[in-house]
Design a protein around this motif. Structure first.
Motif, PDB file in Angstrom:
ATOM      1  N   ALA A   1      51.018  51.259  59.718  1.00 47.27           N
ATOM      2  CA  ALA A   1      49.798  50.859  59.975  1.00 47.27           C
ATOM      3  C   ALA A   1      49.048  51.507  58.561  1.00 47.27           C
ATOM      4  O   ALA A   1      48.214  50.757  58.134  1.00 47.27           O
ATOM      5  CB  ALA A   1      49.189  51.247  61.172  1.00 47.27           C
ATOM      6  N   SER A   2      49.321  52.836  58.282  1.00 46.98           N
ATOM      7  CA  SER A   2      48.482  53.168  57.160  1.00 46.98           C
ATOM      8  C   SER A   2      49.026  52.480  55.917  1.00 46.98           C
ATOM      9  O   SER A   2      48.131  52.175  55.144  1.00 46.98           O
ATOM     10  CB  SER A   2      48.933  54.639  56.895  1.00 46.98           C
ATOM     11  N   ALA A   3      50.142  52.078  55.752  1.00 49.59           N
ATOM     12  CA  ALA A   3      50.672  51.390  54.561  1.00 49.59           C
ATOM     13  C   ALA A   3      49.960  50.015  54.738  1.00 49.59           C
ATOM     14  O   ALA A   3      49.754  49.405  53.417  1.00 49.59           O
ATOM     15  CB  ALA A   3      52.151  51.102  54.448  1.00 49.59           C
ATOM     16  N   LEU A   4      49.890  49.457  55.814  1.00 44.77           N
ATOM     17  CA  LEU A   4      49.331  48.082  55.698  1.00 44.77           C
ATOM     18  C   LEU A   4      47.576  48.178  55.503  1.00 44.77           C
ATOM     19  O   LEU A   4      47.177  47.328  54.995  1.00 44.77           O
ATOM     20  CB  LEU A   4      49.490  47.191  57.356  1.00 44.77           C
ATOM     21  N   SER A   5      47.317  49.011  55.963  1.00 43.01           N
ATOM     22  CA  SER A   5      45.588  49.422  55.785  1.00 43.01           C
ATOM     23  C   SER A   5      45.284  49.449  54.161  1.00 43.01           C
ATOM     24  O   SER A   5      44.434  48.851  53.765  1.00 43.01           O
ATOM     25  CB  SER A   5      45.385  50.533  56.725  1.00 43.01           C
ATOM     26  N   SER A   6      46.348  50.457  53.717  1.00 46.07           N
ATOM     27  CA  SER A   6      46.037  50.573  52.214  1.00 46.07           C
ATOM     28  C   SER A   6      46.204  49.289  51.382  1.00 46.07           C
ATOM     29  O   SER A   6      45.661  48.824  50.606  1.00 46.07           O
ATOM     30  CB  SER A   6      46.637  51.853  51.828  1.00 46.07           C
ATOM     31  N   THR A   7      47.134  48.359  51.848  1.00 44.22           N
ATOM     32  CA  THR A   7      47.594  47.294  51.233  1.00 44.22           C
ATOM     33  C   THR A   7      46.441  46.279  51.333  1.00 44.22           C
ATOM     34  O   THR A   7      45.980  45.485  50.556  1.00 44.22           O
ATOM     35  CB  THR A   7      48.859  46.627  51.830  1.00 44.22           C
ATOM     36  N   VAL A   8      45.841  46.147  52.775  1.00 44.17           N
ATOM     37  CA  VAL A   8      44.693  45.058  52.743  1.00 44.17           C
ATOM     38  C   VAL A   8      43.620  45.658  52.184  1.00 44.17           C
ATOM     39  O   VAL A   8      42.811  44.603  51.520  1.00 44.17           O
ATOM     40  CB  VAL A   8      44.464  44.972  54.369  1.00 44.17           C
ATOM     41  N   SER A   9      43.354  46.780  52.228  1.00 40.59           N
ATOM     42  CA  SER A   9      42.129  47.501  51.505  1.00 40.59           C
ATOM     43  C   SER A   9      42.340  47.234  49.971  1.00 40.59           C
ATOM     44  O   SER A   9      41.302  46.618  49.192  1.00 40.59           O
ATOM     45  CB  SER A   9      42.063  48.831  51.838  1.00 40.59           C
ATOM     46  N   SER A  10      43.433  47.223  49.356  1.00 44.71           N
ATOM     47  CA  SER A  10      43.544  47.112  47.755  1.00 44.71           C
ATOM     48  C   SER A  10      43.506  45.395  47.543  1.00 44.71           C
ATOM     49  O   SER A  10      42.963  45.137  46.522  1.00 44.71           O
ATOM     50  CB  SER A  10      44.707  47.420  47.320  1.00 44.71           C
ATOM     51  N   ALA A  11      44.085  44.595  48.492  1.00 45.80           N
ATOM     52  CA  ALA A  11      43.852  43.352  48.176  1.00 45.80           C
ATOM     53  C   ALA A  11      42.729  42.602  48.630  1.00 45.80           C
ATOM     54  O   ALA A  11      42.339  41.990  47.719  1.00 45.80           O
ATOM     55  CB  ALA A  11      45.025  42.649  49.244  1.00 45.80           C
ATOM     56  N   PHE A  12      41.908  42.900  49.429  1.00 47.35           N
ATOM     57  CA  PHE A  12      40.684  42.375  49.847  1.00 47.35           C
ATOM     58  C   PHE A  12      39.443  43.209  49.565  1.00 47.35           C
ATOM     59  O   PHE A  12      38.327  42.780  49.549  1.00 47.35           O
ATOM     60  CB  PHE A  12      40.562  41.960  51.404  1.00 47.35           C
ATOM     61  N   GLY A  13      39.479  44.379  49.403  1.00 44.66           N
ATOM     62  CA  GLY A  13      38.282  45.221  49.023  1.00 44.66           C
ATOM     63  C   GLY A  13      37.684  45.052  48.080  1.00 44.66           C
ATOM     64  O   GLY A  13      36.409  44.750  47.980  1.00 44.66           O
ATOM     65  N   GLY A  14      38.469  45.027  47.002  1.00 47.39           N
ATOM     66  CA  GLY A  14      37.497  44.444  45.582  1.00 47.39           C
ATOM     67  C   GLY A  14      36.704  43.395  45.854  1.00 47.39           C
ATOM     68  O   GLY A  14      35.489  43.143  45.458  1.00 47.39           O
ATOM     69  N   PRO A  15      37.569  42.224  45.907  1.00 51.32           N
ATOM     70  CA  PRO A  15      36.787  40.884  46.256  1.00 51.32           C
ATOM     71  C   PRO A  15      35.505  40.933  47.091  1.00 51.32           C
ATOM     72  O   PRO A  15      34.678  40.366  46.954  1.00 51.32           O
ATOM     73  CB  PRO A  15      37.948  39.894  46.445  1.00 51.32           C
ATOM     74  N   LEU A  16      35.526  41.626  48.197  1.00 50.18           N
ATOM     75  CA  LEU A  16      34.730  41.537  49.390  1.00 50.18           C
ATOM     76  C   LEU A  16      33.553  42.106  48.875  1.00 50.18           C
ATOM     77  O   LEU A  16      32.304  41.847  49.333  1.00 50.18           O
ATOM     78  CB  LEU A  16      35.334  42.195  50.652  1.00 50.18           C
TER      79      LEU A  16
END
Length: 143
Positions: free
Chosen positions: A82-97
């Motif tokens: 879950a931690s790995a998934l969270s960091s992946t989602v954060s890096s993928a969608f965080g900047g554009p959002l």
């Protein structure tokens, strides 16, 4: 009776009393030892099943602890995933959002400034401005 015979009789009576006293003490000691032996036997008869039950309980607790250990290992693995998934989602969608949110804020602010006209300022005769607007500084009192 002579003095020697009386002394012999007294010695015989003394030894008879002493032997009787020792026999009585040994009889009581034998009774105490029988009672102690009986008590130890009863305790042993009751303790053996209790020890068997305790051993079974310890074995059951060991089995349950092994299960809990396996569950804890699975939870740790799920947490890492879950931690790995969270960091992946954060890096993928965080900047554009963040960029979209900033753009939306800028658009709202630009639209808000054009849509709302500034109120007209009027001067009312006979009123005075507050101290800060007349150029005075607020003075603090010294304690």
């Amino acid at each position: 009776m002579s003095g020697g015979e009386v002394a012999g009789i007294l010695v015989a009576v003394f030894w008879a009393i002493l032997v009787s006293f020792l026999a009585l003490a040994l009889a009581r000691l034998a009774g105490t030892l029988k009672a102690a032996t009986k008590m130890v036997t009863e305790i042993s008869d009751k303790a053996v099943p209790l020890l068997a039950d305790a051993s079974a309980t310890v074995r059951s607790a060991h089995t349950q602890l092994a299960r809990v250990d396996a569950i804890a290992a699975d939870v740790q693995e799920v947490t890492a995933n879950a931690s790995a998934l969270s960091s992946t989602v954060s890096s993928a969608f965080g900047g554009p959002l963040v960029k979209v949110a900033a753009f939306g804020y800028g658009v709202r602010r630009a639209i808000g400034k054009k849509a709302a006209p500034e109120p007209k300022r009027t001067v009312v005769v006979g009123t005075s401005l507050p101290g800060a607007r007349r150029g005075r500084r607020n003075r603090r009192s010294k304690d």
